[in-house]
Design a protein around this motif. Structure first.
Motif, PDB file in Angstrom:
ATOM      1  N   ARG A  91      89.773  64.873 -15.414  1.00 37.14           N
ATOM      2  CA  ARG A  91      90.029  64.664 -13.977  1.00 37.14           C
ATOM      3  C   ARG A  91      88.778  64.142 -13.284  1.00 37.14           C
ATOM      4  O   ARG A  91      88.862  63.258 -12.426  1.00 37.14           O
ATOM      5  CB  ARG A  91      90.512  65.961 -13.312  1.00 37.14           C
ATOM      6  N   ALA A  92      87.619  64.683 -13.657  1.00 35.05           N
ATOM      7  CA  ALA A  92      86.362  64.224 -13.059  1.00 35.05           C
ATOM      8  C   ALA A  92      86.122  62.758 -13.392  1.00 35.05           C
ATOM      9  O   ALA A  92      85.709  61.979 -12.520  1.00 35.05           O
ATOM     10  CB  ALA A  92      85.194  65.088 -13.536  1.00 35.05           C
ATOM     11  N   ILE A  93      86.379  62.372 -14.627  1.00 31.99           N
ATOM     12  CA  ILE A  93      86.203  60.970 -15.017  1.00 31.99           C
ATOM     13  C   ILE A  93      87.151  60.085 -14.234  1.00 31.99           C
ATOM     14  O   ILE A  93      86.751  59.046 -13.707  1.00 31.99           O
ATOM     15  CB  ILE A  93      86.380  60.783 -16.534  1.00 31.99           C
ATOM     16  N   ARG A  94      88.399  60.504 -14.120  1.00 28.53           N
ATOM     17  CA  ARG A  94      89.381  59.720 -13.351  1.00 28.53           C
ATOM     18  C   ARG A  94      88.915  59.563 -11.902  1.00 28.53           C
ATOM     19  O   ARG A  94      88.985  58.484 -11.336  1.00 28.53           O
ATOM     20  CB  ARG A  94      90.757  60.393 -13.398  1.00 28.53           C
ATOM     21  N   ARG A  95      88.423  60.658 -11.328  1.00 26.70           N
ATOM     22  CA  ARG A  95      87.984  60.648  -9.930  1.00 26.70           C
ATOM     23  C   ARG A  95      86.796  59.705  -9.734  1.00 26.70           C
ATOM     24  O   ARG A  95      86.808  58.863  -8.833  1.00 26.70           O
ATOM     25  CB  ARG A  95      87.631  62.068  -9.491  1.00 26.70           C
ATOM     26  N   VAL A  96      85.767  59.810 -10.588  1.00 29.24           N
ATOM     27  CA  VAL A  96      84.578  58.988 -10.370  1.00 29.24           C
ATOM     28  C   VAL A  96      84.844  57.519 -10.682  1.00 29.24           C
ATOM     29  O   VAL A  96      84.317  56.637 -10.003  1.00 29.24           O
ATOM     30  CB  VAL A  96      83.327  59.511 -11.122  1.00 29.24           C
ATOM     31  N   LEU A  97      85.689  57.244 -11.681  1.00 31.81           N
ATOM     32  CA  LEU A  97      86.033  55.844 -11.964  1.00 31.81           C
ATOM     33  C   LEU A  97      86.847  55.243 -10.822  1.00 31.81           C
ATOM     34  O   LEU A  97      86.621  54.097 -10.415  1.00 31.81           O
ATOM     35  CB  LEU A  97      86.804  55.713 -13.274  1.00 31.81           C
ATOM     36  N   GLY A  98      87.802  56.014 -10.318  1.00 34.36           N
ATOM     37  CA  GLY A  98      88.602  55.527  -9.194  1.00 34.36           C
ATOM     38  C   GLY A  98      87.759  55.266  -7.966  1.00 34.36           C
ATOM     39  O   GLY A  98      87.923  54.258  -7.280  1.00 34.36           O
ATOM     40  N   ARG A  99      86.829  56.173  -7.702  1.00 38.27           N
ATOM     41  CA  ARG A  99      85.947  56.023  -6.539  1.00 38.27           C
ATOM     42  C   ARG A  99      84.988  54.843  -6.722  1.00 38.27           C
ATOM     43  O   ARG A  99      84.804  54.043  -5.822  1.00 38.27           O
ATOM     44  CB  ARG A  99      85.172  57.324  -6.335  1.00 38.27           C
ATOM     45  N   ARG A 100      84.406  54.722  -7.902  1.00 35.38           N
ATOM     46  CA  ARG A 100      83.384  53.687  -8.130  1.00 35.38           C
ATOM     47  C   ARG A 100      83.987  52.293  -8.205  1.00 35.38           C
ATOM     48  O   ARG A 100      83.422  51.330  -7.692  1.00 35.38           O
ATOM     49  CB  ARG A 100      82.617  53.999  -9.434  1.00 35.38           C
ATOM     50  N   PHE A 101      85.139  52.160  -8.876  1.00 35.00           N
ATOM     51  CA  PHE A 101      85.686  50.834  -9.132  1.00 35.00           C
ATOM     52  C   PHE A 101      86.975  50.528  -8.382  1.00 35.00           C
ATOM     53  O   PHE A 101      87.517  49.435  -8.514  1.00 35.00           O
ATOM     54  CB  PHE A 101      85.919  50.642 -10.631  1.00 35.00           C
ATOM     55  N   ALA A 102      87.491  51.457  -7.600  1.00 34.94           N
ATOM     56  CA  ALA A 102      88.715  51.259  -6.817  1.00 34.94           C
ATOM     57  C   ALA A 102      89.857  50.731  -7.684  1.00 34.94           C
ATOM     58  O   ALA A 102      90.494  49.731  -7.362  1.00 34.94           O
ATOM     59  CB  ALA A 102      88.448  50.334  -5.633  1.00 34.94           C
ATOM     60  N   LEU A 103      90.112  51.442  -8.791  1.00 38.90           N
ATOM     61  CA  LEU A 103      91.185  51.060  -9.707  1.00 38.90           C
ATOM     62  C   LEU A 103      92.427  51.891  -9.433  1.00 38.90           C
ATOM     63  O   LEU A 103      92.335  53.038  -8.988  1.00 38.90           O
ATOM     64  CB  LEU A 103      90.741  51.292 -11.156  1.00 38.90           C
ATOM     65  N   ASP A 104      93.603  51.322  -9.762  1.00 33.86           N
ATOM     66  CA  ASP A 104      94.827  52.093  -9.643  1.00 33.86           C
ATOM     67  C   ASP A 104      94.938  53.048 -10.840  1.00 33.86           C
ATOM     68  O   ASP A 104      94.190  52.950 -11.804  1.00 33.86           O
ATOM     69  CB  ASP A 104      96.056  51.179  -9.528  1.00 33.86           C
ATOM     70  N   GLU A 105      95.879  53.983 -10.752  1.00 32.02           N
ATOM     71  CA  GLU A 105      96.028  55.024 -11.778  1.00 32.02           C
ATOM     72  C   GLU A 105      96.251  54.449 -13.181  1.00 32.02           C
ATOM     73  O   GLU A 105      95.656  54.919 -14.146  1.00 32.02           O
ATOM     74  CB  GLU A 105      97.181  55.967 -11.408  1.00 32.02           C
ATOM     75  N   ALA A 106      97.106  53.445 -13.286  1.00 28.46           N
ATOM     76  CA  ALA A 106      97.387  52.850 -14.603  1.00 28.46           C
ATOM     77  C   ALA A 106      96.134  52.195 -15.186  1.00 28.46           C
ATOM     78  O   ALA A 106      95.864  52.318 -16.389  1.00 28.46           O
ATOM     79  CB  ALA A 106      98.519  51.828 -14.496  1.00 28.46           C
ATOM     80  N   SER A 107      95.368  51.524 -14.354  1.00 30.42           N
ATOM     81  CA  SER A 107      94.127  50.890 -14.820  1.00 30.42           C
ATOM     82  C   SER A 107      93.108  51.928 -15.261  1.00 30.42           C
ATOM     83  O   SER A 107      92.398  51.735 -16.248  1.00 30.42           O
ATOM     84  CB  SER A 107      93.525  49.998 -13.739  1.00 30.42           C
ATOM     85  N   ILE A 108      93.033  53.037 -14.527  1.00 29.00           N
ATOM     86  CA  ILE A 108      92.122  54.113 -14.910  1.00 29.00           C
ATOM     87  C   ILE A 108      92.526  54.681 -16.263  1.00 29.00           C
ATOM     88  O   ILE A 108      91.680  54.890 -17.143  1.00 29.00           O
ATOM     89  CB  ILE A 108      92.072  55.208 -13.829  1.00 29.00           C
ATOM     90  N   ASP A 109      93.825  54.933 -16.455  1.00 29.98           N
ATOM     91  CA  ASP A 109      94.307  55.455 -17.743  1.00 29.98           C
ATOM     92  C   ASP A 109      93.950  54.511 -18.886  1.00 29.98           C
ATOM     93  O   ASP A 109      93.476  54.942 -19.945  1.00 29.98           O
ATOM     94  CB  ASP A 109      95.824  55.667 -17.713  1.00 29.98           C
ATOM     95  N   GLN A 110      94.182  53.231 -18.679  1.00 26.48           N
ATOM     96  CA  GLN A 110      93.887  52.243 -19.710  1.00 26.48           C
ATOM     97  C   GLN A 110      92.384  52.160 -19.966  1.00 26.48           C
ATOM     98  O   GLN A 110      91.949  52.065 -21.117  1.00 26.48           O
ATOM     99  CB  GLN A 110      94.440  50.870 -19.318  1.00 26.48           C
ATOM    100  N   LEU A 111      91.603  52.232 -18.911  1.00 25.31           N
ATOM    101  CA  LEU A 111      90.151  52.170 -19.053  1.00 25.31           C
ATOM    102  C   LEU A 111      89.633  53.379 -19.845  1.00 25.31           C
ATOM    103  O   LEU A 111      88.800  53.232 -20.740  1.00 25.31           O
ATOM    104  CB  LEU A 111      89.491  52.098 -17.676  1.00 25.31           C
ATOM    105  N   ILE A 112      90.125  54.561 -19.545  1.00 20.66           N
ATOM    106  CA  ILE A 112      89.692  55.753 -20.278  1.00 20.66           C
ATOM    107  C   ILE A 112      90.100  55.659 -21.746  1.00 20.66           C
ATOM    108  O   ILE A 112      89.302  55.979 -22.637  1.00 20.66           O
ATOM    109  CB  ILE A 112      90.238  57.034 -19.614  1.00 20.66           C
TER     110      ILE A 112
END
Length: 151
Positions: free
Chosen positions: A45-66
């Motif tokens: 969850r922390a990784i999702r939060r910081v990636l979303g905040r830093r790169f302004a990605l949507d949920e699907a992009s965050i999942d794929q990035l992780i």
């Protein structure tokens, strides 16, 4: 798209551009989360939060990035390829921000493992963040989260 980036980050690749930065940052965060031999839901969850905040990605992009970052970390025994991207592409303030993101992940489960601390110290050196700046970044994260450090 992220599969192509993963190919670029494998040995011999020369990552360039914004998506490569995303993968490098995510890979370092995943590595921090896995340092204590657990990748628990709070760290994810922390990784999702910081990636979303830093790169302004949507949920699907965050999942794929992780997922891409996890594959990159599995296939890598060295952090250098990821830290090099951060050191070359981030200005000094953004590199300190990277250290803050690592602290957020390390403290996500409420405990700082000595291996997590050592990894953050190592990454800070590789991305040219001074010890003092690393310590101040840690204090900012603790102040924001209200965590009392353990371990």
């Amino acid at each position: 798209m992220f599969d192509r980036i993963l190919d670029l980050l494998m040995p011999g690749g020369a990552p360039r551009g914004e998506p490569e930065i995303h993968v490098a940052v995510a890979a370092l965060l995943v590595e921090a989360a896995r340092m204590d031999d657990r990748f628990d839901p709070a760290e994810r969850r922390a990784i999702r939060r910081v990636l979303g905040r830093r790169f302004a990605l949507d949920e699907a992009s965050i999942d794929q990035l992780i997922a891409t970052a996890e594959q990159a970390v599995e296939g890598s025994s060295a952090l250098y390829r990821f830290t090099r991207v951060v050191a070359e592409r981030f200005d000094p303030a953004a590199r300190v921000g990277m250290i803050e993101m690592l602290w957020e992940v390390a403290y996500a489960d409420g405990t700082l493992d000595p291996d997590e601390d050592a990894l953050i110290r190592r990454i800070a050196g590789l991305i040219f963040v001074e010890d003092h700046e690393r310590g101040v970044a840690r204090q900012r994260v603790l102040a924001r989260s209200g965590n009392v450090p353990q371990g």
